[in-house]
Scaffold this motif. Structure first.
Motif, PDB file in Angstrom:
ATOM      1  N   VAL A 104      11.208 -36.209   9.449  1.00  0.00           N
ATOM      2  CA  VAL A 104      11.074 -36.213  10.919  1.00  0.00           C
ATOM      3  C   VAL A 104      11.634 -34.919  11.498  1.00  0.00           C
ATOM      4  CG1 VAL A 104      11.878 -37.317  13.041  1.00  0.00           C
ATOM      5  CG2 VAL A 104      11.093 -38.717  11.113  1.00  0.00           C
ATOM      6  N   GLY A 105      12.832 -34.521  11.056  1.00  0.00           N
ATOM      7  CA  GLY A 105      13.439 -33.298  11.571  1.00  0.00           C
ATOM      8  C   GLY A 105      12.598 -32.070  11.278  1.00  0.00           C
ATOM      9  N   ALA A 106      12.081 -31.985  10.049  1.00  0.00           N
ATOM     10  CA  ALA A 106      11.243 -30.843   9.676  1.00  0.00           C
ATOM     11  C   ALA A 106       9.945 -30.833  10.476  1.00  0.00           C
ATOM     12  CB  ALA A 106      10.944 -30.879   8.184  1.00  0.00           C
ATOM     13  N   ALA A 107       9.359 -32.005  10.710  1.00  0.00           N
ATOM     14  CA  ALA A 107       8.113 -32.088  11.472  1.00  0.00           C
ATOM     15  C   ALA A 107       8.320 -31.609  12.912  1.00  0.00           C
ATOM     16  CB  ALA A 107       7.591 -33.525  11.464  1.00  0.00           C
ATOM     17  N   ILE A 108       9.436 -32.000  13.520  1.00  0.00           N
ATOM     18  CA  ILE A 108       9.729 -31.550  14.881  1.00  0.00           C
ATOM     19  C   ILE A 108       9.896 -30.036  14.907  1.00  0.00           C
ATOM     20  CG2 ILE A 108      11.440 -31.637  16.744  1.00  0.00           C
ATOM     21  CD1 ILE A 108      12.011 -34.545  15.900  1.00  0.00           C
ATOM     22  N   ASN A 109      10.594 -29.519  13.920  1.00  0.00           N
ATOM     23  CA  ASN A 109      10.841 -28.080  13.845  1.00  0.00           C
ATOM     24  C   ASN A 109       9.541 -27.306  13.703  1.00  0.00           C
ATOM     25  OD1 ASN A 109      11.474 -25.410  12.612  1.00  0.00           O
ATOM     26  ND2 ASN A 109      13.565 -26.161  12.662  1.00  0.00           N
ATOM     27  N   LEU A 110       8.719 -27.715  12.754  1.00  0.00           N
ATOM     28  CA  LEU A 110       7.483 -26.992  12.474  1.00  0.00           C
ATOM     29  C   LEU A 110       6.460 -27.126  13.602  1.00  0.00           C
ATOM     30  CD1 LEU A 110       7.119 -27.846   8.681  1.00  0.00           C
ATOM     31  CD2 LEU A 110       7.882 -25.694   9.696  1.00  0.00           C
TER      32      LEU A 110
END
Length: 312
Positions: free
Chosen positions: A179-185
């Motif tokens: 989830v965190g990586a998806a928000i970042n990207l």
């Protein structure tokens, strides 16, 4: 050196405090199970989502970190598997369930300790780097540990995909990293209210996790440790970080990246090893002994590795 000791001192102090809280009965034993559940399912995922969502990943060699950290886990797991028959013989004398204890304790990292060290030494950048390592390693070690339990600890010979895959894809640490990586990207930012909530929840994760680690230490089990306990310390906290140091240096990495990714490989094993052993037929008592021994050894070994990695 002073910086390293300053970062590690609060971590060690909280672990000691947790042990004292349990052994002296300052809190009821019933406190620890829900505290660990909340840390694993709520507080730590909040920290990982917030850290990865805000992290500046553009300049980080994420692919290299993934390759090194995941590759090391595969090497250690394969080496342990190939040595399984030899470890049945003296002086190790490990049967199938006991072997799975060693297997888990040489590949599973204690992410709680890593995040505390990363935050103490490198701040938000350190937390982000540890989160990247977590995303690379945690799905793999969960899958490999489950397969090892099904192969060496089970006698029915059945290998269901649900048993092998479901614990991996539903792991809160894995989901929170995704989830965190998806928000970042995506280029989006966390809404202010959501960010504040995650920060409050995440702030509770490391203190509570370190207290729980201390509460899990069983000194009485270390009076006459089996040879396999020493092997677990040497393999996980000496051999694995040595390989990591060589691989990271060969990849041209240095500074905070070398320090955070290198120390991630030197961590004591995760308490999840005990839960997995207890639920899937492993030797839970041996896992508990190995976890206690590695955690105590970490007070000496981790500062030495941090100095080698140039963190001090």
């Amino acid at each position: 050196m002073i910086q390293v000791l300053s970062a590690l001192a609060p971590i060690i102090a909280l672990i000691i405090l947790g042990h004292q809280m349990r052994s002296r009965g300052w809190v009821d034993d019933a406190f620890w199970a829900p505290a660990e559940w909340a840390t694993f399912h709520l507080f730590l995922p909040a920290l990982l989502v917030a850290s990865l969502a805000r992290a500046r990943l553009e300049g980080l060699p994420v692919g290299t970190i993934f390759a090194v950290e995941a590759g090391l886990v595969v090497v250690m797991a394969a080496t342990a598997g190939l040595a399984a028959r030899r470890l049945e013989q003296p002086p190790w004398s490990l049967d199938g369930p006991a072997f799975t204890s060693l297997f888990q304790c040489v590949i599973r990292p204690n992410t709680y300790v890593a995040l505390a060290v990363g935050a103490g030494l490198w701040g938000s950048q350190g937390v982000a780097l540890i989160a990247v390592c977590t995303a690379a390693v945690i799905p793999l070690v969960n899958l490999l540990s489950t397969l090892a339990m099904l192969h060496w600890a089970r006698t029915d010979g059945r290998l269901g995909w649900r048993e092998a895959v479901l614990p991996v894809i539903t792991n809160p640490l894995i989901l929170s990293c995704a989830v965190g990586a998806a928000i970042n990207l995506s280029g989006l930012r966390l809404p202010p209210v959501a960010a504040s909530i995650l920060d409050i929840l995440g702030g509770a994760s490391l203190p509570l996790a370190l207290l729980a680690i201390g509460a899990g230490i069983r000194l009485e089990s270390l009076r006459q440790p089996a040879p396999s306990v020493w092997l677990a310390i040497a393999a996980k906290m000496v051999v694995l970080p040595l390989l990591a140091y060589g691989a990271l240096k060969a990849a041209g990495l240095g500074g905070a990246i070398l320090g955070a990714c290198g120390i991630y490989a030197a961590l004591p094993a995760s308490p999840a090893s005990y839960v997995t052993a207890r639920r899937m037929g492993g030797d839970a008592a041996l896992v508990a002994t190995m976890l206690s021994a590695q955690t105590i050894a970490g007070a000496v070994i981790l500062p030495l590795w941090l100095m080698v990695l140039g963190a001090g």
